[in-house]
Design an enzyme around this catalytic site. Structure first.
Site, PDB file in Angstrom:
ATOM      1  N   GLU A  62       0.840  -1.204   0.000  1.00 43.88           N
ATOM      2  CA  GLU A  62       0.000   0.000   0.000  1.00 43.88           C
ATOM      3  C   GLU A  62       0.872   1.250   0.000  1.00 43.88           C
ATOM      4  O   GLU A  62       0.604   2.218  -0.740  1.00 43.88           O
ATOM      5  CB  GLU A  62      -0.907  -0.003   1.230  1.00 43.88           C
ATOM      6  CG  GLU A  62      -1.737   1.255   1.391  1.00 43.88           C
ATOM      7  CD  GLU A  62      -2.186   1.472   2.819  1.00 43.88           C
ATOM      8  OE1 GLU A  62      -2.460   2.630   3.169  1.00 43.88           O
ATOM      9  OE2 GLU A  62      -2.238   0.491   3.591  1.00 43.88           O
ATOM     10  N   ASP A  66       0.779   3.818  -3.103  1.00 42.69           N
ATOM     11  CA  ASP A  66       0.383   5.196  -2.856  1.00 42.69           C
ATOM     12  C   ASP A  66       1.338   6.163  -3.552  1.00 42.69           C
ATOM     13  O   ASP A  66       0.920   7.147  -4.175  1.00 42.69           O
ATOM     14  CB  ASP A  66       0.368   5.445  -1.349  1.00 42.69           C
ATOM     15  CG  ASP A  66       0.106   6.903  -0.999  1.00 42.69           C
ATOM     16  OD1 ASP A  66      -1.018   7.379  -1.256  1.00 42.69           O
ATOM     17  OD2 ASP A  66       1.015   7.570  -0.484  1.00 42.69           O
ATOM     18  N   GLU A 134      -4.485   0.722  -3.721  1.00 40.07           N
ATOM     19  CA  GLU A 134      -3.104   1.200  -3.737  1.00 40.07           C
ATOM     20  C   GLU A 134      -2.125   0.026  -3.657  1.00 40.07           C
ATOM     21  O   GLU A 134      -1.085   0.028  -4.335  1.00 40.07           O
ATOM     22  CB  GLU A 134      -2.869   2.155  -2.573  1.00 40.07           C
ATOM     23  CG  GLU A 134      -3.562   3.492  -2.745  1.00 40.07           C
ATOM     24  CD  GLU A 134      -3.261   4.469  -1.625  1.00 40.07           C
ATOM     25  OE1 GLU A 134      -3.374   5.681  -1.854  1.00 40.07           O
ATOM     26  OE2 GLU A 134      -2.908   4.009  -0.515  1.00 40.07           O
TER      27      GLU A 134
END
Length: 245
Positions: A62, A66, A134
Site C-alpha cells: 500500500e 500510494d 493502492e
C-alpha cells in the site's frame, strides 16, 4: 519452458484461476507473481505468516502503491491541464487520491470481491478498499514495472472510470465546507475526535463528533483524525442540507 508449462497447468487447475483471469483482464497484461497480488489484497486483520514466521499483509505494498499512484496522477494532470496553476493541480490530485474516491474505484472495477479481511467495516466508513487498490498498484509495479502500471492507472482508472469534469466541480473537503458555512451563518462548530479501541489492536480507528451550537449534527470514523473529521463533516452537511456535491 517445461517448468513454465507445469506452473500454468497447476494454476488453471486451482481455485486461483478466477483470480488470475480477473487480474489479466483488469491489467490487460498477464500477471507473473500471483502470490504478490494475493498479498496486496490481504488486510492486516487477515494477516498470514510466512515460512519464517513473519506477518504478511498489504501494508508495505500500500505504501509503495500510494507513491506510484500519486506520481502518475500528478503527471497526468500536469499534461491534461497545461494552463492551470499549482493550486488547481494539487486540489485535483487530492480529490483523486481521496480514500472515499479510491473506495468507489475499487468497487467499480470489481476488486472488492477479492479482498481478504476479518473486519466488520462497511464500504461507507472503511479505508480497507482504497488501501487495497493502492496495494494492488504496488504489486503491479513490482511484477510488471512502471510503464505497465502507469498505463493501467491512466487507461483503466482515469480514462475509463473517472469523470474529470465532474471531479473538477466537486468540493470534497467537507470540513472546509462546514467551517465556511458556520462562519457565514455565525454558528459555533466544535469537533471532538478520539481514538477508539478495536478488535484489531494494530489498526487505529478514530471517531469524530461535530456539534453546531452545542447540538450533535454529525459522527464519523476513519483510520486517521482527518478521515474521521471529513466523514463526520459530510454527515453534518447532509443534515444541514449544505452538502456541496
Amino acid at each position: 519452458m517445461i517448468r513454465n508449462i507445469a506452473q500454468k497447468i497447476k494454476l488453471f487447475s486451482s481455485p486461483r484461476k478466477e483470480f488470475y483471469l480477473f487480474l489479466r483482464a483488469l491489467f490487460n497484461s498477464t500477471p507473473n507473481n500471483l502470490k504478490l497480488y494475493e498479498t496486496a489484497l490481504t488486510h492486516r486483520s487477515a494477516s498470514k505468516t510466512d515460512s519464517q514466521g513473519n506477518w504478511v499483509n498489504n501494508e508495505r505494498l500500500e505504501y509503495l502503491g500510494d507513491a506510484i499512484l500519486g506520481a502518475v496522477i500528478a503527471e497526468f494532470l500536469y499534461n491534461r491541464f497545461p494552463n492551470m496553476d499549482e493550486g488547481f493541480l494539487t486540489q485535483m490530485r487530492s480529490k483523486l487520491v481521496n480514500r472515499s474516491f479510491l473506495t468507489e474505484l475499487t468497487f467499480q472495477i470489481g476488486l472488492n470481491y477479492y479482498i481478504q479481511s476479518n473486519t466488520n467495516n462497511t464500504k461507507e466508513n472503511s479505508h480497507i478498499y482504497g488501501d487495497a487498490l493502492e496495494a494492488i498498484i504496488g504489486a503491479l509495479y513490482l511484477d510488471k514495472g512502471y510503464q505497465v502500471t502507469r498505463q493501467f492507472i491512466i487507461r483503466k482508472l482515469l480514462l475509463q472510470q473517472v469523470n474529470l469534469d465532474e471531479i473538477q466541480h466537486t468540493n470534497t473537503n467537507y470540513k472546509s465546507q462546514l467551517i465556511e458555512w458556520s462562519q457565514k451563518n455565525k454558528n459555533d462548530v466544535d469537533f471532538e475526535t478520539v481514538e477508539k479501541t478495536t478488535s484489531d489492536s494494530r489498526q487505529p480507528l478514530f471517531q469524530s463528533t461535530i456539534t453546531v451550537n452545542s447540538q450533535l449534527v454529525g459522527k464519523g470514523q476513519g483510520a486517521s483524525k482527518k478521515e474521521a473529521q471529513q466523514n463526520a463533516s459530510k454527515e453534518a452537511l447532509a443534515k444541514l442540507d449544505q452538502l456541496d456535491v
